[in-house]
Design an enzyme around this catalytic site. Structure first.
Site, PDB file in Angstrom:
ATOM      1  N   SER A  30      78.568  47.313  41.266  1.00 17.43           N
ATOM      2  CA  SER A  30      78.074  48.308  40.300  1.00 17.43           C
ATOM      3  C   SER A  30      79.226  48.654  39.381  1.00 17.43           C
ATOM      4  O   SER A  30      80.403  48.442  39.724  1.00 17.43           O
ATOM      5  CB  SER A  30      77.635  49.566  41.055  1.00 17.43           C
ATOM      6  OG  SER A  30      77.506  50.664  40.169  1.00 17.43           O
ATOM      7  N   TYR A  64      78.202  56.368  47.500  1.00 19.07           N
ATOM      8  CA  TYR A  64      77.824  55.151  46.747  1.00 19.07           C
ATOM      9  C   TYR A  64      79.062  54.543  46.082  1.00 19.07           C
ATOM     10  O   TYR A  64      79.309  53.327  46.185  1.00 19.07           O
ATOM     11  CB  TYR A  64      76.771  55.522  45.700  1.00 19.07           C
ATOM     12  CG  TYR A  64      76.249  54.353  44.900  1.00 19.07           C
ATOM     13  CD1 TYR A  64      75.254  53.514  45.406  1.00 19.07           C
ATOM     14  CD2 TYR A  64      76.734  54.082  43.618  1.00 19.07           C
ATOM     15  CE1 TYR A  64      74.765  52.445  44.671  1.00 19.07           C
ATOM     16  CE2 TYR A  64      76.244  53.019  42.876  1.00 19.07           C
ATOM     17  CZ  TYR A  64      75.263  52.197  43.396  1.00 19.07           C
ATOM     18  OH  TYR A  64      74.776  51.141  42.664  1.00 19.07           O
TER      19      TYR A  64
HETATM   20  P1  NAD Z   1      65.879  49.016  44.078  1.00 18.77           P
HETATM   21  O1  NAD Z   1      65.829  50.306  44.807  1.00 18.77           O
HETATM   22  O2  NAD Z   1      64.860  48.734  43.034  1.00 18.77           O
HETATM   23  O3  NAD Z   1      65.898  47.809  45.112  1.00 18.77           O
HETATM   24  C1  NAD Z   1      66.769  47.843  46.210  1.00 18.77           C
HETATM   25  C2  NAD Z   1      66.273  46.859  47.222  1.00 18.77           C
HETATM   26  O4  NAD Z   1      67.107  46.909  48.389  1.00 18.77           O
HETATM   27  C3  NAD Z   1      64.856  47.163  47.674  1.00 18.77           C
HETATM   28  O5  NAD Z   1      64.126  45.958  47.729  1.00 18.77           O
HETATM   29  C4  NAD Z   1      65.076  47.743  49.074  1.00 18.77           C
HETATM   30  O6  NAD Z   1      63.977  47.565  49.944  1.00 18.77           O
HETATM   31  C5  NAD Z   1      66.264  46.941  49.531  1.00 18.77           C
HETATM   32  N1  NAD Z   1      66.930  47.522  50.696  1.00 18.77           N
HETATM   33  C6  NAD Z   1      67.455  48.758  50.826  1.00 18.77           C
HETATM   34  N2  NAD Z   1      67.921  48.916  52.067  1.00 18.77           N
HETATM   35  C7  NAD Z   1      67.707  47.757  52.725  1.00 18.77           C
HETATM   36  C8  NAD Z   1      67.972  47.302  54.035  1.00 18.77           C
HETATM   37  N3  NAD Z   1      68.565  48.087  54.940  1.00 18.77           N
HETATM   38  N4  NAD Z   1      67.611  46.048  54.374  1.00 18.77           N
HETATM   39  C9  NAD Z   1      67.006  45.240  53.477  1.00 18.77           C
HETATM   40  N5  NAD Z   1      66.727  45.616  52.224  1.00 18.77           N
HETATM   41  C10 NAD Z   1      67.069  46.861  51.859  1.00 18.77           C
HETATM   42  O7  NAD Z   1      67.336  48.907  43.470  1.00 18.77           O
HETATM   43  P2  NAD Z   1      67.924  47.966  42.312  1.00 18.77           P
HETATM   44  O8  NAD Z   1      68.159  48.824  41.141  1.00 18.77           O
HETATM   45  O9  NAD Z   1      67.148  46.729  42.173  1.00 18.77           O
HETATM   46  O10 NAD Z   1      69.355  47.680  42.967  1.00 18.77           O
HETATM   47  C11 NAD Z   1      69.720  46.437  43.527  1.00 18.77           C
HETATM   48  C12 NAD Z   1      71.231  46.441  43.693  1.00 18.77           C
HETATM   49  O11 NAD Z   1      71.850  46.621  42.416  1.00 18.77           O
HETATM   50  C13 NAD Z   1      71.766  47.550  44.603  1.00 18.77           C
HETATM   51  O12 NAD Z   1      72.845  47.060  45.364  1.00 18.77           O
HETATM   52  C14 NAD Z   1      72.253  48.582  43.605  1.00 18.77           C
HETATM   53  O13 NAD Z   1      73.278  49.410  44.122  1.00 18.77           O
HETATM   54  C15 NAD Z   1      72.771  47.692  42.489  1.00 18.77           C
HETATM   55  N6  NAD Z   1      72.860  48.358  41.193  1.00 18.77           N
HETATM   56  C16 NAD Z   1      71.743  48.762  40.510  1.00 18.77           C
HETATM   57  C17 NAD Z   1      71.886  49.403  39.285  1.00 18.77           C
HETATM   58  C18 NAD Z   1      70.711  49.849  38.480  1.00 18.77           C
HETATM   59  O14 NAD Z   1      70.928  50.483  37.421  1.00 18.77           O
HETATM   60  N7  NAD Z   1      69.482  49.583  38.860  1.00 18.77           N
HETATM   61  C19 NAD Z   1      73.164  49.628  38.769  1.00 18.77           C
HETATM   62  C20 NAD Z   1      74.277  49.217  39.497  1.00 18.77           C
HETATM   63  C21 NAD Z   1      74.116  48.577  40.707  1.00 18.77           C
END
Ligand code: NAD
Length: 261
Positions: A145, A158
């Site tokens: 991130s 986080y």
């Molecule tokens: P999201 O909440 O849409 O999806 C997260 C996914 O992780 C979901 O499918 C959830 O079921 C899964 N998950 C959570 N805990 C789990 C576990 N214990 N076992 C298996 N699966 C699990 O989030 P996103 O925005 O798609 O984020 C995906 C990644 O990108 C994350 O690591 C997040 O920190 C990172 N990220 C996202 C953003 C953003 O703006 N969306 C920014 C920076 C980083």
């Protein structure tokens, strides 16, 4: 499209929605075979399988909690049993919640660290062990991130987890580089996924977020998926240990934009 990705086998953790589902779809477009991991959202995982198959790839959905030791093993076995090998492992699953640090229950701290950092370790360990024992030049992609670099009040657990991902990523990249295994991270900025749905539905919070993005747009999950495909492909064959920020410039000190400061 990257022709070398065709028929490669990937695991994508947390692939039932958001960035993980977009990576799954993109890997389908690359005609890869994908193990889609989900924790509880079977409907989303089945949708990801359909998206992959519609786009020319193969897929299987596998329930597993990636913060548990057995979870990573189950995903590796699914790749081997269904598709015969493993080439690419994407540690994407992650979560966050806002809580002031002085009021943060230990359980919140542990949950975020267990999923965002221990999950990355467990997934990487399973993939690396397979790559080493099979003399395979595999590929690992860790979802970090912008908060591996930018502090984030209200989200200390986080930020700590993503800071941990940064040095874990760099360390294992170095540890396995001479075997031809590549390890890279992606640092998304503000991406339009379910994790941000409530925030972006609020006009004030949307405006505040856009002020932190020099390119003045929220990213799409497909922007992150494109970076994952490139990092998985041979087109990035001399790249290891980096975090590729996909953030519209968020990490460029946007408060200095237009010559301020
Ligand atoms: P999201 O909440 O849409 O999806 C997260 C996914 O992780 C979901 O499918 C959830 O079921 C899964 N998950 C959570 N805990 C789990 C576990 N214990 N076992 C298996 N699966 C699990 O989030 P996103 O925005 O798609 O984020 C995906 C990644 O990108 C994350 O690591 C997040 O920190 C990172 N990220 C996202 C953003 C953003 O703006 N969306 C920014 C920076 C980083």
């Amino acid at each position: 499209m990257y022709s070398d990705l065709k028929n490669k086998v990937a695991v994508v953790t947390g692939g039932s929605k958001g960035i993980g589902q977009a990576i799954a779809k993109r890997f389908g477009e690359e005609h890869m075979s994908v193990v889609i991991n989900y924790r509880s959202d079977k409907t989303g995982a089945d949708e990801a399988v359909k998206l992959i198959e519609e786009n020319g790839g193969k897929a299987v959905a596998v329930q597993a909690d990636i913060s548990e030791e057995d979870g990573a093993t189950a995903l590796l076995n699914a790749a081997l049993n269904n598709f015969g090998t493993l080439d690419v492992w994407v540690n994407n699953a992650g979560m966050e919640n806002r809580v002031a640090t002085n009021e943060m229950p230990l359980s919140d701290w542990q949950r975020v660290l267990n999923i965002n950092l221990t999950g990355v370790f467990l997934g990487s360990r399973a993939a690396l062990d397979y790559f080493v024992k099979n003399d395979k030049k595999g590929n690992i992609i860790n979802m970090s991130s912008v908060h591996e670099q930018i502090p984030w009040p209200g989200f200390a657990h986080y930020a700590a987890s993503k800071g941990g991902v940064k040095l874990f990523n760099e360390t294992i990249a170095m540890e396995y580089a001479n075997r031809g295994v590549r390890v890279n991270a992606i640092g998304p900025g503000a991406i339009n996924t379910p994790i941000n749905a409530a925030k972006f539905a609020d006009p004030q919070q949307m405006k505040d977020t856009l002020e932190m993005v020099p390119m003045k747009r929220i990213g799409d999950p497909e922007d992150v998926a494109a970076a994952a495909a490139w990092l998985a492909s041979d087109q990035s064959s001399y790249v290891t240990g980096v975090t590729l920020f996909v953030d519209g410039g968020m990490t460029l000190y946007p408060s200095f934009q237009n010559g301020k400061g």
